[in-house]
Design a protein around this motif. Structure first.
Motif, PDB file in Angstrom:
ATOM      1  N   UNK A 139       9.390  -2.960  -4.607  1.00  0.00           N
ATOM      2  CA  UNK A 139       9.204  -4.334  -4.142  1.00  0.00           C
ATOM      3  C   UNK A 139       8.912  -4.350  -2.657  1.00  0.00           C
ATOM      4  N   UNK A 140       7.966  -5.166  -2.254  1.00  0.00           N
ATOM      5  CA  UNK A 140       7.612  -5.292  -0.847  1.00  0.00           C
ATOM      6  C   UNK A 140       6.915  -6.634  -0.639  1.00  0.00           C
ATOM      7  N   UNK A 141       7.000  -7.148   0.561  1.00  0.00           N
ATOM      8  CA  UNK A 141       6.331  -8.413   0.857  1.00  0.00           C
ATOM      9  C   UNK A 141       6.726  -9.001   2.195  1.00  0.00           C
ATOM     10  N   UNK A 177      -3.652  -6.395  -2.647  1.00  0.00           N
ATOM     11  CA  UNK A 177      -2.820  -5.189  -2.602  1.00  0.00           C
ATOM     12  C   UNK A 177      -1.975  -5.059  -3.868  1.00  0.00           C
ATOM     13  N   UNK A 178      -1.458  -6.174  -4.363  1.00  0.00           N
ATOM     14  CA  UNK A 178      -0.655  -6.145  -5.588  1.00  0.00           C
ATOM     15  C   UNK A 178      -1.496  -5.782  -6.805  1.00  0.00           C
ATOM     16  N   UNK A 179      -2.729  -6.260  -6.854  1.00  0.00           N
ATOM     17  CA  UNK A 179      -3.603  -5.908  -7.976  1.00  0.00           C
ATOM     18  C   UNK A 179      -3.898  -4.413  -7.981  1.00  0.00           C
ATOM     19  N   UNK A 198       0.826  -1.200   0.000  1.00  0.00           N
ATOM     20  CA  UNK A 198       0.000   0.000   0.000  1.00  0.00           C
ATOM     21  C   UNK A 198       0.866   1.257   0.000  1.00  0.00           C
ATOM     22  N   UNK A 199       2.050   1.195   0.614  1.00  0.00           N
ATOM     23  CA  UNK A 199       2.977   2.327   0.572  1.00  0.00           C
ATOM     24  C   UNK A 199       3.446   2.584  -0.859  1.00  0.00           C
ATOM     25  N   UNK A 200       3.677   1.507  -1.594  1.00  0.00           N
ATOM     26  CA  UNK A 200       4.089   1.641  -2.989  1.00  0.00           C
ATOM     27  C   UNK A 200       2.963   2.230  -3.841  1.00  0.00           C
ATOM     28  N   UNK A 201       1.736   1.786  -3.567  1.00  0.00           N
ATOM     29  CA  UNK A 201       0.590   2.327  -4.295  1.00  0.00           C
ATOM     30  C   UNK A 201       0.449   3.820  -4.039  1.00  0.00           C
ATOM     31  N   UNK A 202       0.610   4.232  -2.795  1.00  0.00           N
ATOM     32  CA  UNK A 202       0.539   5.668  -2.474  1.00  0.00           C
ATOM     33  C   UNK A 202       1.638   6.445  -3.188  1.00  0.00           C
ATOM     34  N   UNK A 203       2.800   5.824  -3.327  1.00  0.00           N
ATOM     35  CA  UNK A 203       3.894   6.480  -4.059  1.00  0.00           C
ATOM     36  C   UNK A 203       3.511   6.691  -5.518  1.00  0.00           C
ATOM     37  N   UNK A 204       2.884   5.690  -6.138  1.00  0.00           N
ATOM     38  CA  UNK A 204       2.440   5.832  -7.530  1.00  0.00           C
ATOM     39  C   UNK A 204       1.410   6.952  -7.661  1.00  0.00           C
ATOM     40  N   UNK A 205       0.488   7.018  -6.716  1.00  0.00           N
ATOM     41  CA  UNK A 205      -0.529   8.080  -6.736  1.00  0.00           C
ATOM     42  C   UNK A 205       0.148   9.450  -6.637  1.00  0.00           C
ATOM     43  N   UNK A 245      -1.891  -2.147  -6.753  1.00  0.00           N
ATOM     44  CA  UNK A 245      -0.640  -1.524  -7.162  1.00  0.00           C
ATOM     45  C   UNK A 245      -0.466  -1.604  -8.676  1.00  0.00           C
ATOM     46  N   UNK A 246      -0.807  -2.745  -9.247  1.00  0.00           N
ATOM     47  CA  UNK A 246      -0.682  -2.905 -10.698  1.00  0.00           C
ATOM     48  C   UNK A 246      -1.487  -1.835 -11.427  1.00  0.00           C
ATOM     49  N   UNK A 247      -2.707  -1.607 -10.982  1.00  0.00           N
ATOM     50  CA  UNK A 247      -3.549  -0.587 -11.620  1.00  0.00           C
ATOM     51  C   UNK A 247      -2.911   0.790 -11.512  1.00  0.00           C
ATOM     52  N   UNK A 248      -2.310   1.080 -10.369  1.00  0.00           N
ATOM     53  CA  UNK A 248      -1.672   2.382 -10.178  1.00  0.00           C
ATOM     54  C   UNK A 248      -0.447   2.540 -11.065  1.00  0.00           C
ATOM     55  N   UNK A 249       0.323   1.463 -11.223  1.00  0.00           N
ATOM     56  CA  UNK A 249       1.503   1.528 -12.080  1.00  0.00           C
ATOM     57  C   UNK A 249       1.090   1.718 -13.533  1.00  0.00           C
ATOM     58  N   UNK A 250       0.078   0.963 -13.964  1.00  0.00           N
ATOM     59  CA  UNK A 250      -0.389   1.080 -15.348  1.00  0.00           C
ATOM     60  C   UNK A 250      -0.857   2.494 -15.650  1.00  0.00           C
ATOM     61  N   UNK A 251      -1.459   3.142 -14.669  1.00  0.00           N
ATOM     62  CA  UNK A 251      -1.977   4.495 -14.899  1.00  0.00           C
ATOM     63  C   UNK A 251      -0.860   5.508 -15.129  1.00  0.00           C
TER      64      UNK A 251
END
Length: 373
Positions: free
Chosen positions: A221-223, A239-241, A199-206, A243-249
């Motif tokens: 990478x996290x886990x 959580x990874x799914x 979730x920290x990585x997703x927030x970074x993408x946002x 993140x994937x959406x955020x990276x694709x965006x």
């Protein structure tokens, strides 16, 4: 994917060829004209009414928005993790007459496999000058847990001399903290972001998207923290799914940015070079707490590894991120390469950095000596 032009061509083919096929069954000209006209009117009405039926409209939109990442860009990309190890004992002399005080160390030597396909890719370990040329003027972001911090150390070890490395180690390894450095000599900025959970990585993408600023190279990478403190592979998968959406965006061919790059703002048209830093193999008997040995066992590790693949975040599974396969590197280097069963010797992360650098050369269609992506 299907767009308006493709659907129109399909409709035209139906109107043209279906009546012709019916003519093969000796129907009268009037019957063929009637059928052709009725078919054309039906298709035209259907096209105009489609937006008023949400289920149909949503289906068309969802099909158009699917992003497929081509794994065939270069076959060598799929082989860049093919590293082999030679870990052999080495006698460390005690410099005294009694040789019984000598100890045994280990030389950890790695290189790419020499089989036919991998050999043809000409992977090589880059010297300091080549690394500087490759990363010249770039912004590199590495985000994750302690594994990512060790990767940053290996990157900087290729760029800085021993004296400078000694000066920065204290700040780099402050627990649970971010770190940033600018290598003035080549104008490269490197940011380490402490992000132990997905979730920290997703927030970074946002944050990247909101600020409309994107790094040239992004390694995430996290886990391990999730495995220890949440211990739920299904939750990790979800959580990874996300993140994937955020990276694709973030990618330039996403619906928001358009296929030819960003429409407005100062966003770079080029897509960032995206990498996923895999989890290492865990040697359960060497883990240093009872809680780790209970929660980070082989069964849980494999469940998390499966969740990573199921999420389709990796390029080899249709996702946007190229794997830096720490699992394979750590497994093949073995227990002689770790003191705690989780964090491995610098040689493992050095290999991961060279894998990353060779992938950058492939993705940017460059050879050694080039000065920019």
């Amino acid at each position: 994917m299907f767009g308006g032009i493709q659907i129109g061509v399909l409709a035209a083919c139906v109107v043209l060829f279906v009546p012709m096929g019916m003519a093969g069954y000796h129907l009268s000209r009037n019957k063929m004209l009637f059928f052709s006209g009725a078919l054309f009117i039906t298709l035209a009405v259907g096209v105009h009414l489609t937006p008023y039926f949400p289920s149909v409209s949503d289906f068309v939109t969802s099909v158009q928005s699917v992003v497929v990442f081509d794994n065939r860009e270069d076959s060598c990309i799929n082989l860049v993790n093919e590293v082999v190890w030679n870990v052999k004992p080495r006698i460390i002399s005690s410099n005294v007459s009694d040789s019984s005080n000598d100890s045994v160390g280990y030389d950890k030597i790695w290189d790419w496999s020499k089989n036919g396909k991998v050999k043809g890719c000409d992977f090589e370990k880059l010297g300091r000058g080549d690394v500087k040329d490759l990363l010249n003027g770039s912004w590199v972001v590495v985000a994750g847990d302690s594994q990512a911090r060790l990767l940053v150390q290996s990157v900087l070890s290729l760029l800085l001399d021993e004296k400078k490395m000694g000066m920065i180690m204290g700040d780099l390894f402050k627990r649970h903290s971010d770190y940033e450095i600018v290598v003035d000599e080549i104008g490269m900025k490197l940011d380490f972001v402490w992000a132990p959970y997905v979730v920290n990585l997703t927030n970074l993408m946002v944050g990247f998207k909101q600020n409309r600023t994107y790094p040239d190279v992004l390694v995430i990478g996290a886990g391990l923290w999730h495995m220890l403190h949440v211990n739920n592979a299904s939750d990790y998968d979800i959580a990874l799914e996300n993140l994937r959406s955020s990276v694709v965006s973030l990618l330039p061919f996403s619906p928001e940015l358009g296929t030819d790059g960003p429409v407005t703002g100062s966003v770079s048209v080029r897509s960032p070079h995206l990498f996923w830093l895999g989890m290492p193999m865990l040697i359960n008997s060497m883990l240093n707490t009872v809680e780790k040995r209970e929660k980070m066992n082989d069964k849980i590790w494999h469940a998390y590894y499966g969740a990573l693949h199921n999420s389709r975040i990796l390029r080899s599974y249709g996702g946007p991120l190229l794997l830096l396969d720490i699992q394979s590197l750590s497994w093949n280097c073995g227990p002689r390469c770790t003191n705690d069963g989780m964090h491995y010797d610098g040689t493992v992360y050095e290999a991961a950095v060279h894998i990353l650098l060779n992938a950058l050369l492939i993705e940017s269609h460059q050879k050694l000596g080039s000065t920019e992506f």
